[in-house]
Scaffold this motif. Structure first.
Motif, PDB file in Angstrom:
ATOM      1  N   MET B  38      -8.001 -11.878 -31.367  1.00  0.00           N
ATOM      2  CA  MET B  38      -8.195 -11.042 -32.559  1.00  0.00           C
ATOM      3  C   MET B  38      -6.908 -10.914 -33.368  1.00  0.00           C
ATOM      4  N   VAL B  39      -5.814 -10.601 -32.671  1.00  0.00           N
ATOM      5  CA  VAL B  39      -4.547 -10.379 -33.381  1.00  0.00           C
ATOM      6  C   VAL B  39      -4.084 -11.677 -34.042  1.00  0.00           C
ATOM      7  N   ALA B  40      -4.044 -12.769 -33.264  1.00  0.00           N
ATOM      8  CA  ALA B  40      -3.522 -14.033 -33.793  1.00  0.00           C
ATOM      9  C   ALA B  40      -4.332 -14.493 -34.997  1.00  0.00           C
ATOM     10  N   ASN B  41      -5.661 -14.430 -34.885  1.00  0.00           N
ATOM     11  CA  ASN B  41      -6.482 -14.977 -35.954  1.00  0.00           C
ATOM     12  C   ASN B  41      -6.607 -14.050 -37.155  1.00  0.00           C
ATOM     13  N   SER B  42      -6.262 -12.767 -36.960  1.00  0.00           N
ATOM     14  CA  SER B  42      -6.283 -11.862 -38.116  1.00  0.00           C
ATOM     15  C   SER B  42      -5.083 -12.139 -39.014  1.00  0.00           C
ATOM     16  N   LEU B  43      -4.131 -12.928 -38.514  1.00  0.00           N
ATOM     17  CA  LEU B  43      -2.926 -13.218 -39.303  1.00  0.00           C
ATOM     18  C   LEU B  43      -2.920 -14.655 -39.839  1.00  0.00           C
ATOM     19  N   LYS B  44      -4.062 -15.355 -39.654  1.00  0.00           N
ATOM     20  CA  LYS B  44      -4.148 -16.746 -40.132  1.00  0.00           C
ATOM     21  C   LYS B  44      -4.966 -16.801 -41.424  1.00  0.00           C
ATOM     22  N   THR B  45      -4.788 -17.882 -42.164  1.00  0.00           N
ATOM     23  CA  THR B  45      -5.681 -18.110 -43.298  1.00  0.00           C
ATOM     24  C   THR B  45      -6.997 -18.681 -42.765  1.00  0.00           C
ATOM     25  N   LEU B  46      -8.020 -18.583 -43.587  1.00  0.00           N
ATOM     26  CA  LEU B  46      -9.335 -19.050 -43.169  1.00  0.00           C
ATOM     27  C   LEU B  46      -9.312 -20.558 -42.875  1.00  0.00           C
ATOM     28  N   ASP B  47      -8.554 -21.290 -43.677  1.00  0.00           N
ATOM     29  CA  ASP B  47      -8.462 -22.740 -43.464  1.00  0.00           C
ATOM     30  C   ASP B  47      -7.864 -23.063 -42.102  1.00  0.00           C
ATOM     31  N   GLU B  48      -6.839 -22.288 -41.751  1.00  0.00           N
ATOM     32  CA  GLU B  48      -6.184 -22.544 -40.462  1.00  0.00           C
ATOM     33  C   GLU B  48      -7.145 -22.267 -39.309  1.00  0.00           C
ATOM     34  N   ILE B  49      -7.949 -21.218 -39.424  1.00  0.00           N
ATOM     35  CA  ILE B  49      -8.913 -20.913 -38.358  1.00  0.00           C
ATOM     36  C   ILE B  49      -9.940 -22.029 -38.244  1.00  0.00           C
ATOM     37  N   ARG B  50     -10.473 -22.452 -39.389  1.00  0.00           N
ATOM     38  CA  ARG B  50     -11.532 -23.463 -39.373  1.00  0.00           C
ATOM     39  C   ARG B  50     -11.022 -24.783 -38.807  1.00  0.00           C
ATOM     40  N   GLY B  51      -9.812 -25.151 -39.196  1.00  0.00           N
ATOM     41  CA  GLY B  51      -9.319 -26.461 -38.797  1.00  0.00           C
ATOM     42  C   GLY B  51      -8.610 -26.454 -37.461  1.00  0.00           C
ATOM     43  N   GLY B  52      -8.291 -25.256 -36.962  1.00  0.00           N
ATOM     44  CA  GLY B  52      -7.339 -25.251 -35.855  1.00  0.00           C
ATOM     45  C   GLY B  52      -7.815 -24.658 -34.563  1.00  0.00           C
ATOM     46  N   ASP B  53      -6.850 -24.334 -33.804  1.00  0.00           N
ATOM     47  CA  ASP B  53      -6.995 -23.923 -32.429  1.00  0.00           C
ATOM     48  C   ASP B  53      -6.970 -22.393 -32.395  1.00  0.00           C
ATOM     49  N   MET B  54      -8.046 -21.798 -31.886  1.00  0.00           N
ATOM     50  CA  MET B  54      -8.172 -20.351 -31.951  1.00  0.00           C
ATOM     51  C   MET B  54      -7.146 -19.635 -31.075  1.00  0.00           C
ATOM     52  N   LEU B  55      -6.655 -20.320 -30.053  1.00  0.00           N
ATOM     53  CA  LEU B  55      -5.727 -19.678 -29.126  1.00  0.00           C
ATOM     54  C   LEU B  55      -4.272 -19.785 -29.585  1.00  0.00           C
ATOM     55  N   ALA B  56      -4.033 -20.630 -30.595  1.00  0.00           N
ATOM     56  CA  ALA B  56      -2.652 -20.837 -31.041  1.00  0.00           C
ATOM     57  C   ALA B  56      -2.180 -19.668 -31.902  1.00  0.00           C
ATOM     58  N   PRO B  57      -0.874 -19.395 -31.877  1.00  0.00           N
ATOM     59  CA  PRO B  57      -0.350 -18.361 -32.781  1.00  0.00           C
ATOM     60  C   PRO B  57      -0.419 -18.855 -34.229  1.00  0.00           C
ATOM     61  N   PRO B  58      -0.441 -17.951 -35.197  1.00  0.00           N
ATOM     62  CA  PRO B  58      -0.538 -18.366 -36.604  1.00  0.00           C
ATOM     63  C   PRO B  58       0.686 -19.168 -37.036  1.00  0.00           C
ATOM     64  N   LYS B  59       0.448 -20.189 -37.876  1.00  0.00           N
ATOM     65  CA  LYS B  59       1.570 -21.003 -38.363  1.00  0.00           C
ATOM     66  C   LYS B  59       2.303 -20.277 -39.476  1.00  0.00           C
ATOM     67  N   ASP B  60       1.551 -19.885 -40.511  1.00  0.00           N
ATOM     68  CA  ASP B  60       2.156 -19.078 -41.567  1.00  0.00           C
ATOM     69  C   ASP B  60       1.478 -17.713 -41.518  1.00  0.00           C
ATOM     70  N   ILE B  61       2.245 -16.718 -41.129  1.00  0.00           N
ATOM     71  CA  ILE B  61       1.640 -15.391 -40.984  1.00  0.00           C
ATOM     72  C   ILE B  61       1.253 -14.838 -42.352  1.00  0.00           C
ATOM     73  N   THR B  62      -0.002 -14.388 -42.468  1.00  0.00           N
ATOM     74  CA  THR B  62      -0.437 -13.758 -43.708  1.00  0.00           C
ATOM     75  C   THR B  62      -1.061 -12.403 -43.394  1.00  0.00           C
ATOM     76  N   PHE B  63      -0.727 -11.416 -44.206  1.00  0.00           N
ATOM     77  CA  PHE B  63      -1.307 -10.086 -44.000  1.00  0.00           C
ATOM     78  C   PHE B  63      -2.497  -9.837 -44.924  1.00  0.00           C
ATOM     79  N   GLU B  64      -2.827 -10.865 -45.691  1.00  0.00           N
ATOM     80  CA  GLU B  64      -3.933 -10.716 -46.637  1.00  0.00           C
ATOM     81  C   GLU B  64      -5.246 -10.301 -45.943  1.00  0.00           C
ATOM     82  N   PRO B  65      -5.610 -10.885 -44.766  1.00  0.00           N
ATOM     83  CA  PRO B  65      -6.854 -10.455 -44.118  1.00  0.00           C
ATOM     84  C   PRO B  65      -6.868  -8.951 -43.834  1.00  0.00           C
ATOM     85  N   TRP B  66      -5.705  -8.394 -43.482  1.00  0.00           N
ATOM     86  CA  TRP B  66      -5.634  -6.965 -43.202  1.00  0.00           C
ATOM     87  C   TRP B  66      -5.857  -6.160 -44.471  1.00  0.00           C
TER      88      TRP B  66
END
Lengths: 292, 293
Positions: B38-66
């Motif tokens: 929950m924490v890691a993916n709440s800090l990712k962009t939607l593109d990163e979630i769709r294309g990437g690994d759900m268990l990985a930490p965010p590459k570019d942290i974004t607070f926009e989802p919050w």
């Protein structure tokens, strides 16, 4: 006069709470019981039809799916949570240095709403973005985990999430039980040359019988009531694959306008819970009274 | 609970201890995994979630989802974010917890120090009320709230949570006061203290721990409630759990997983903080809720 008044004050103080409970619990149970014997549809009405709703209820495919799911869910949830809870409690009872921290981690899911748990597990188990996709990213291309979208397996994903939520609670119950075991008994067994494994299997675990009973009662009661988690994870789907008595009651009463049938399903749920809770409370209170 | 001499630890070799620690750490990871997701993916962009690994930490942290989850995202018909619903929950929880705890304390006091003929039966009936499946009261409660003009209001939800919380709060205080020396109460009475004076000056000052346990128990239950919120609230009294579910399970538009995760953490935050700050009392409540007598 003042004496007499003093005598009545406690009853007057208790009265509002008691009357409230009498009405909103027992009065409402009676009213729902009455509705279950009327042909109420969208709104309650008083046209008595005997047990026709119950006959109808038990003839419904939808209800038998809900009961089957409850049986599958309940059995696995109770069994696995108890075994896992006991296992973790025994591990934690070995003079672990960071016990406080580990206990806090194991138990935190109990502080969270089932809706939050549902959201987390729903997306984590989603084949498109969750575990399956992650495994593909890691190079395991053939990995498949589509249970949450599969009619035959979706119910097991609810079991997974529910166990995650409650097993720490069961662990805490067993840990409290283990801490109550008399050290002398164990020392005596050790002197007699019994191995650690044997001591647990033959002495300590059998002593946990009351904890098993409490855990069983708490988990059964949670299983029968489970509603939030199903709504958040699958909404009862795919199709009706994860429908449970609690979701059945809600949809028949409030969205399908079959209030009479909905009420009869609520009565069945109550009977299931009371047939476990009443004997349990009765024995607990008796044991408590004997102790005093 | 953490008294070392009470452990049943068995003498064991190094290998066994290594195995025990490995298993314990494995389960620490297991329990933390969903929170991490929950924490890691709440800090990712939607593109990163769709294309990437759900268990990985965010590459570019974004607070926009919050920001989206808190004040912008569309829930129901309005794009208000979860903020108003979070406030609804607070306005609902505070009075409901206060009222049910206070009444529970009074009830526990009466049931232990002023027991009368039939008071055990009353306690039994209130105790049993803790365990009913709430489905059994939904239909009549909806009618009564309608008659009282409280349908779809926060006041209605406060009433509902107060009355259905009474069983547990009464149980907690009754069991606590049962162990409180009755001689002290009797002595104060002989000195002329009234029913309420005994309650305020003798019982309440020594009730600290059980008050904390009860408040935490009630706070957690009322905040996390979904069934009553879903049944008895309207658009301007919806609690956060119901709003979160509406957000996540609405069928329209793009699924914004990152916003969902941020929203889920927002909904979990108050009870999580209470748990972390006062876990000991939380556990005591859980135990009291499981083992009676």
């Amino acid at each position: 006069m003042r004496e007499r008044l003093q005598e009545w004050v406690p009853r007057i103080v208790l009265a509002p709470s008691f009357v409230a409970v009498l009405i909103v619990v027992y009065g409402f149970i009676l009213y729902t019981g009455w509705l279950s014997m009327t042909n109420s549809r969208m709104l309650p009405n008083n046209e008595f039809i005997g047990l026709a709703n119950y006959t109808k209820l038990f003839g419904l495919k939808h209800w038998s799916i809900a009961l089957t799911n409850l049986a599958i869910f309940g059995t696995l949830y109770i069994l696995i949570s108890s075994v896992l809870g006991l296992f973790l409690a025994i591990l934690l009872d070995q003079q672990i240095r960071t016990e406080g921290f580990i206990r806090t981690v194991y138990l935190y899911p109990m502080a969270i709403s089932f809706i939050v748990t549902g959201v987390a597990w729903k997306w984590f188990l989603d084949p498109g973005i969750g575990l399956e996709n992650t495994m593909h990213q890691w190079g395991w291309e053939s990995f498949e985990f589509k249970w949450i979208k599969d009619r035959d397996f979706a119910i097991y994903t609810i079991v997974i999430a529910a166990i995650w939520q409650s097993s720490g609670y069961v662990m805490a119950m067993f840990l409290a039980g283990l801490r109550g075991v008399d050290n002398e008994i164990i020392k005596a067994a050790q002197v007699d040359g019994a191995s650690g494994f044997l001591i647990y299997r033959r002495i300590i675990i059998p002593m946990m019988r009351p904890v098993f009973l409490s855990a069983f009662v708490v988990l059964t009661h949670l299983a029968i009531k489970s509603y939030d988690l199903v709504v958040a994870m699958t909404g009862g789907g795919p199709g009706r694959a994860t429908e449970m008595p609690a979701t059945f009651m809600y949809s028949y009463t409030f969205t399908r306008n079959q209030m009479g049938v909905g009420a009869s399903s609520a009565i069945i749920m109550l009977i299931m819970i009371f047939s476990i809770i009443i004997p349990y409370l009765y024995s607990e209170i008796r044991v408590g009274a004997d102790k005093r | 609970m953490s008294h070392p001499s009470q452990d049943n630890a068995i003498e064991s070799g190094r290998l066994i201890r290594a195995l025990i620690y490995t298993l314990l750490i494995f389960f620490v990871i297991y329990y933390l995994l969903p929170l991490w997701v929950m924490v890691a993916n709440s800090l990712k962009t939607l593109d990163e979630i769709r294309g990437g690994d759900m268990l990985a930490p965010p590459k570019d942290i974004t607070f926009e989802p919050w920001r989206q989850a808190w004040s912008k995202t569309q829930i129901g018909v309005e794009a208000t974010g979860l903020k108003p619903y979070f406030l609804n929950s607070i306005i609902m929880v505070v009075p409901a917890v206060f009222l049910s705890t206070f009444l529970g304390a009074l009830n526990g006091y009466v049931l232990t120090k002023w027991a009368f003929r039939g008071s055990n039966l009353i306690f039994g009936l209130m105790l049993l009320a803790c365990f009913i499946p709430f489905q059994i009261v939904l239909i009549p409660m909806a009618r009564i709230l309608g008659m009282l003009n409280l349908a779809g209001t926060i006041s209605g939800l406060i009433l509902v949570h107060t009355v259905y919380g009474l069983g547990f709060t009464t149980l907690f205080f009754r069991n606590y006061y049962a162990a409180f020396p009755t001689e002290l109460v009797r002595a104060a009475q002989i000195d002329g203290a009234s029913f309420f004076q005994v309650f305020w000056r003798i019982l309440i000052p020594s009730s600290g721990p059980i008050i904390v346990v009860t408040i935490i128990w009630q706070f957690t239950n009322v905040w996390n409630d979904f069934l009553f919120g879903a049944s008895f609230s309207s658009y301007d009294s919806t609690p956060i759990t119901v709003a979160l579910n509406n957000l996540v399970n609405s069928s329209t538009g793009v699924k914004e997983y990152n916003v969902h995760f941020a929203g889920a953490i927002l909904a979990a935050l108050p009870t999580l903080i209470v748990y972390i700050v006062s876990g000991r009392y939380f556990v005591r409540g859980l135990m009291a809720g499981a083992v009676k007598g």
